[in-house]
Design a protein around this motif. Sequence first.
Motif, PDB file in Angstrom:
ATOM      1  N   ASP A 178       0.735  -1.389  -0.044  1.00  0.00           N
ATOM      2  CA  ASP A 178      -0.063   0.084   0.021  1.00  0.00           C
ATOM      3  C   ASP A 178       0.938   1.243  -0.095  1.00  0.00           C
ATOM      4  OD1 ASP A 178      -1.955   1.859   0.156  1.00  0.00           O
ATOM      5  OD2 ASP A 178      -2.386   1.499   2.343  1.00  0.00           O
ATOM      6  N   THR A 179       1.312   1.591  -1.128  1.00  0.00           N
ATOM      7  CA  THR A 179       2.311   2.598  -1.381  1.00  0.00           C
ATOM      8  C   THR A 179       2.025   3.816  -0.719  1.00  0.00           C
ATOM      9  OG1 THR A 179       3.285   1.181  -3.237  1.00  0.00           O
ATOM     10  CG2 THR A 179       3.952   3.607  -3.108  1.00  0.00           C
ATOM     11  N   ASN A 180       0.732   4.397  -1.268  1.00  0.00           N
ATOM     12  CA  ASN A 180       0.256   5.646  -0.838  1.00  0.00           C
ATOM     13  C   ASN A 180      -0.117   5.443   0.437  1.00  0.00           C
ATOM     14  OD1 ASN A 180       0.877   6.440  -3.465  1.00  0.00           O
ATOM     15  ND2 ASN A 180      -1.309   6.972  -3.913  1.00  0.00           N
ATOM     16  N   GLY A 181      -0.284   4.331   1.191  1.00  0.00           N
ATOM     17  CA  GLY A 181      -0.749   4.276   2.498  1.00  0.00           C
ATOM     18  C   GLY A 181      -2.256   4.664   2.838  1.00  0.00           C
ATOM     19  N   CYS A 207       3.176  -1.744   4.336  1.00  0.00           N
ATOM     20  CA  CYS A 207       1.931  -0.578   4.335  1.00  0.00           C
ATOM     21  C   CYS A 207       2.902   0.819   4.886  1.00  0.00           C
ATOM     22  CB  CYS A 207       1.022  -1.028   5.452  1.00  0.00           C
ATOM     23  SG  CYS A 207      -0.002  -2.401   5.287  1.00  0.00           S
ATOM     24  N   HIS A 208       2.052   1.725   4.288  1.00  0.00           N
ATOM     25  CA  HIS A 208       2.312   3.048   4.757  1.00  0.00           C
ATOM     26  C   HIS A 208       1.308   3.661   5.755  1.00  0.00           C
ATOM     27  CE1 HIS A 208       6.253   3.885   2.488  1.00  0.00           C
ATOM     28  NE2 HIS A 208       5.824   2.842   2.028  1.00  0.00           N
ATOM     29  N   ASN A 209       1.479   4.847   6.403  1.00  0.00           N
ATOM     30  CA  ASN A 209       0.532   5.197   7.595  1.00  0.00           C
ATOM     31  C   ASN A 209      -0.303   6.336   7.141  1.00  0.00           C
ATOM     32  OD1 ASN A 209      -0.533   4.552  10.133  1.00  0.00           O
ATOM     33  ND2 ASN A 209       0.844   6.428  11.055  1.00  0.00           N
ATOM     34  N   THR A 213      -3.647   4.017   9.631  1.00  0.00           N
ATOM     35  CA  THR A 213      -3.933   2.707   9.794  1.00  0.00           C
ATOM     36  C   THR A 213      -3.116   1.732   9.582  1.00  0.00           C
ATOM     37  OG1 THR A 213      -5.196   2.626   7.665  1.00  0.00           O
ATOM     38  CG2 THR A 213      -6.479   3.002   9.511  1.00  0.00           C
ATOM     39  N   ALA A 214      -1.696   2.075   9.169  1.00  0.00           N
ATOM     40  CA  ALA A 214      -0.704   1.059   8.747  1.00  0.00           C
ATOM     41  C   ALA A 214      -0.461  -0.337   9.765  1.00  0.00           C
ATOM     42  CB  ALA A 214       0.701   1.702   8.926  1.00  0.00           C
ATOM     43  N   VAL A 215      -0.577  -0.160  10.978  1.00  0.00           N
ATOM     44  CA  VAL A 215      -0.383  -1.113  11.815  1.00  0.00           C
ATOM     45  C   VAL A 215      -1.694  -2.072  11.878  1.00  0.00           C
ATOM     46  CG1 VAL A 215      -0.461  -2.027  14.298  1.00  0.00           C
ATOM     47  CG2 VAL A 215       1.221  -0.113  13.579  1.00  0.00           C
ATOM     48  N   GLY A 241       5.249   7.883   7.385  1.00  0.00           N
ATOM     49  CA  GLY A 241       6.007   6.755   7.909  1.00  0.00           C
ATOM     50  C   GLY A 241       5.375   5.508   7.345  1.00  0.00           C
ATOM     51  N   ASN A 242       6.362   4.643   7.502  1.00  0.00           N
ATOM     52  CA  ASN A 242       5.953   3.083   7.089  1.00  0.00           C
ATOM     53  C   ASN A 242       5.401   2.600   8.267  1.00  0.00           C
ATOM     54  OD1 ASN A 242       8.230   3.724   5.297  1.00  0.00           O
ATOM     55  ND2 ASN A 242       8.027   1.634   4.922  1.00  0.00           N
ATOM     56  N   ALA A 243       4.793   1.351   8.282  1.00  0.00           N
ATOM     57  CA  ALA A 243       4.408   0.490   9.364  1.00  0.00           C
ATOM     58  C   ALA A 243       5.165   0.218  10.485  1.00  0.00           C
ATOM     59  CB  ALA A 243       3.848  -1.017   8.798  1.00  0.00           C
ATOM     60  N   ASN A 244       4.885   0.457  11.569  1.00  0.00           N
ATOM     61  CA  ASN A 244       5.659   0.440  12.834  1.00  0.00           C
ATOM     62  C   ASN A 244       6.202  -0.748  13.261  1.00  0.00           C
ATOM     63  OD1 ASN A 244       7.154   0.971  14.910  1.00  0.00           O
ATOM     64  ND2 ASN A 244       5.993   2.678  15.747  1.00  0.00           N
ATOM     65  N   LEU A 245       7.226  -1.178  13.052  1.00  0.00           N
ATOM     66  CA  LEU A 245       7.465  -2.679  13.464  1.00  0.00           C
ATOM     67  C   LEU A 245       7.541  -2.669  15.074  1.00  0.00           C
ATOM     68  CD1 LEU A 245      10.353  -3.956  11.126  1.00  0.00           C
ATOM     69  CD2 LEU A 245       7.959  -4.679  11.107  1.00  0.00           C
ATOM     70  N   CYS A 246       7.983  -1.545  15.605  1.00  0.00           N
ATOM     71  CA  CYS A 246       7.743  -1.594  17.060  1.00  0.00           C
ATOM     72  C   CYS A 246       6.540  -1.745  17.646  1.00  0.00           C
ATOM     73  CB  CYS A 246       8.446  -0.435  17.620  1.00  0.00           C
ATOM     74  SG  CYS A 246      10.485  -0.082  17.139  1.00  0.00           S
TER      75      CYS A 246
END
Lengths: 523, 523
Positions: A178-181, A207-209, A213-215, A241-246
């Motif tokens: 989901d490049t445009n997030g 995903c992007h945020n 809703t990226a998470v 930002g990107n999907a937050n792995l943390c």
Amino acid sequence: MPDVLIYDTTLRDGCQAEGIAFSVEDKLLVARRLDDFGVAYIEGGWPNPTSPKDREFFQRAADLEWSTAKLAAFGSTRRPGIAPEDDPQLQDLVASRAPVITIFGKSWDLHVTEILRTTRDENLRMIEDSVAWLKTQVAEVIFDAEHFFDGYRADAEYALECLRAAAHGGADCLVLCDTNGGMLPHQIHEIVTRSRAELATPLGIHCHNDAGTAVGNTLTAVIAGCTQVQGTMNGYGERTGNANLCTIIPNLELKLGVQCLLPGKLSELTSVSHYVSEIANVMPDHRAPYVGHSSFAHKGGMHVNAVMKDPSSFEHVPPETVGNERRILVSDYSGSSTIQGKLRQLWPNLDRNDPIVAEVLNRVKELENEGYQFEAAEGSLQLLARRLRGELENPFDLHGYRVSVLKADEKSEPYSEATVKVSIGDREVHTAADGDGPVNALDNALRKALTELFPRLQQVQLVDYKVRVLTADEGTATKVRVLIETTDGQETWGTVGVHANIIEASWQALVDAIVFGLLRNGD
Amino acid sequence: MPDVLIYDTTLRDGCQAEGIAFSVEDKLLVARRLDDFGVAYIEGGWPNPTSPKDREFFQRAADLEWSTAKLAAFGSTRRPGIAPEDDPQLQDLVASRAPVITIFGKSWDLHVTEILRTTRDENLRMIEDSVAWLKTQVAEVIFDAEHFFDGYRADAEYALECLRAAAHGGADCLVLCDTNGGMLPHQIHEIVTRSRAELATPLGIHCHNDAGTAVGNTLTAVIAGCTQVQGTMNGYGERTGNANLCTIIPNLELKLGVQCLLPGKLSELTSVSHYVSEIANVMPDHRAPYVGHSSFAHKGGMHVNAVMKDPSSFEHVPPETVGNERRILVSDYSGSSTIQGKLRQLWPNLDRNDPIVAEVLNRVKELENEGYQFEAAEGSLQLLARRLRGELENPFDLHGYRVSVLKADEKSEPYSEATVKVSIGDREVHTAADGDGPVNALDNALRKALTELFPRLQQVQLVDYKVRVLTADEGTATKVRVLIETTDGQETWGTVGVHANIIEASWQALVDAIVFGLLRNGD
């Protein structure tokens, strides 16, 4: 083999964030820590001629040992109209010596015809033969289907054809991007479910945020069948930002029972998150889920009371599972259990019914009415409690100060100077210093007066200074609240001052900061 | 009647955030702006004796006119074992004169027996008769089912019984709360769908962000049938925060086609978000979805190129729909329509292609990089534009100032004094004044020097003064931004100053404030 493979792209997509630029050394440090943390893939960058740093990273990384993670080099499908083996960009990917190569290709017809300016059929061939040629060169090839979800909504059959082309080429994983997030969870659910049904190759999610809703999107995709998760530490990435792995990693492990790190590693999450933000030179987000400084901080009096009875009453997971800690904040809303929790840091066996609890609470409420705020000023709170209990002897006496700012003419910079007079025992010190502004001059003068007798003050320094003008309530004069954060390199403490005069408010907070630092050091 | 009713709880649940403490004045300002923005409900606080500020807020708000929003007072169900009409806390809610009362009650059996320490049956009675009695007192009662989702997972039938009790009591809306913030979208979907099927009363959703999914959870709940959405501006709230209305509102309006504001108001989103963060004195999150400074910033060369061909290629929505703007991080030429709009206040017939538009835009961007901010400082912006166009002759010349603060001994109050030297034509004035603090002394001295020749300055006075310490970016020294609001009784204008020295930053803003006041008066 974990249930979900974590693919970290902090060093590639994360570097698109505004304000983030890693050196080669930085990249190696981050990669080393991520490998130790136990992610499955580390995408190191795009090793093409315009990114010499990324090239150097791969050359140096190829000679190092990696215990858990595989390094991945990132690039794109071949250009239209040439053979993959003749495309210098694909050759660069192979030359990087990375054991995994990830290439992105278009899967949105708009991008094929309007941005790439080629035909829909040539795009399918570009995907298939780029993947196929790379598979003759390296063991593992991942295909990132750029704009897959927007592409699917515009023309679902063509988007799926792009995935099939990569699968025919022999891709080991097809990553839906989901490049445009802008997707929402219900759309992700529908589109991943269909893609899962149409293809046999393992699927990933990226995903992007932009819609916040990226998470949720990533977790929804895992539930719908994706087994690789791409994201970045702290969610660094372009735009929002990107999907937050943390956030995603603990959600997967603690809530969905999905293993994605080496066993026992989850409790390093907070420390890894802060390590990466330190290297990226970005202030950590204090309210980040799981790893934020505020994420297990309790403020409301009733909440605090309930958390002391049973932490699960206001905590979704125990903070220690992710290496974070519970904090009790003091505020307008706090009651005696909050204060008791705080004072236990000072006196571990303090009973709730000890009169000092009520005494401190009353004094805190009085001071809050005057504009003080203790939740970011635990240093001042502890000094107040120790003074009320008669346990605190001031290490020095203050006599006075003078601060002046002079601007001699319209063109010149203002000059700030401060004098202070203090006594330590029977010795009086009267000295002066200048600074960038009046508060800095005052800080410099006070330190100068005290450092000779308390050399440990050399380690103590001011790290943050905040000012808030408190709106005048009918009749009362306007007041200024100053919050100061100070460190000695090991611990950090906050102190507060309130006064109509900003210099006096700053002085109160500065003095508390130094007294706290001296007492902590055992002077 | 909008499709989804937005219930803003920034002034109640948002105040549980670490570092946020609104004064009564702040609360009234935020409520006024939210009312104008078009939310359906504004929860103002908890009007009980331990929250005198919240009580005062409701007393003052009751005498004001509200155009769109209804004010809601927040409290809890009655205590166990007494009649609702005998519970002082419920009486306080009625006494607040708020037209809507929201009470929370327990819906998780663990909390009923372990925290509240009553029986499951008494809890159901507490919910039902508290709601029923309040309905005899006010037109609208909302029931917040605290910990509903955790409660449902522990004992679904009991959690639903709690909702039924509130429905029997006559509640106008039943709000399902994820109080611990740990739910994931698929869980929300399942539980809301079941609740919707079991109950006829309208449902609302109240999420926290501990799992990083508050936005996705809220949208999932709306799709599953909730028609009221609770959240806070900028997601302020305890721990990791509440569901962020600045993300949810545009997702609902632009992506789900659900109306939740007055028509045309969505384009004020970015400005409302920044206004609230300004009043809360919290640095805006630059990567916040929709409203962040980086949210439509493009850095990658390929991305920039694609965005110039077609913005939808890397933007999920057009930035202007939410009042934000695209930023190209390498060569920035955005924002000319914003500036043109501002300058038309000065020169009504200004053409977009007039070179002054680009000139002002460039200067504003330079100054913003140095830390200036013109959103709340239109006075300074207008002076800047008039200076660049050569239209402004300074009514006086500044030579210099000196400010000093003296604290003679530990017990005495500090004494602040300022001197200024200015000239008006060939007349030089050199004078002095004292004040409550250094800035007040400087303001007094400057006015004293000018009032004799410009008697209209007697009507001009400073009404608000704000300071923000700007975080140091790599290498740069820390700076202070001062925003001043000034009035002549008819109009109010904002001015700004930025400098490492707080006195100099204040001086810049003070001088702009007075120059703007003099020009406005035609001197």
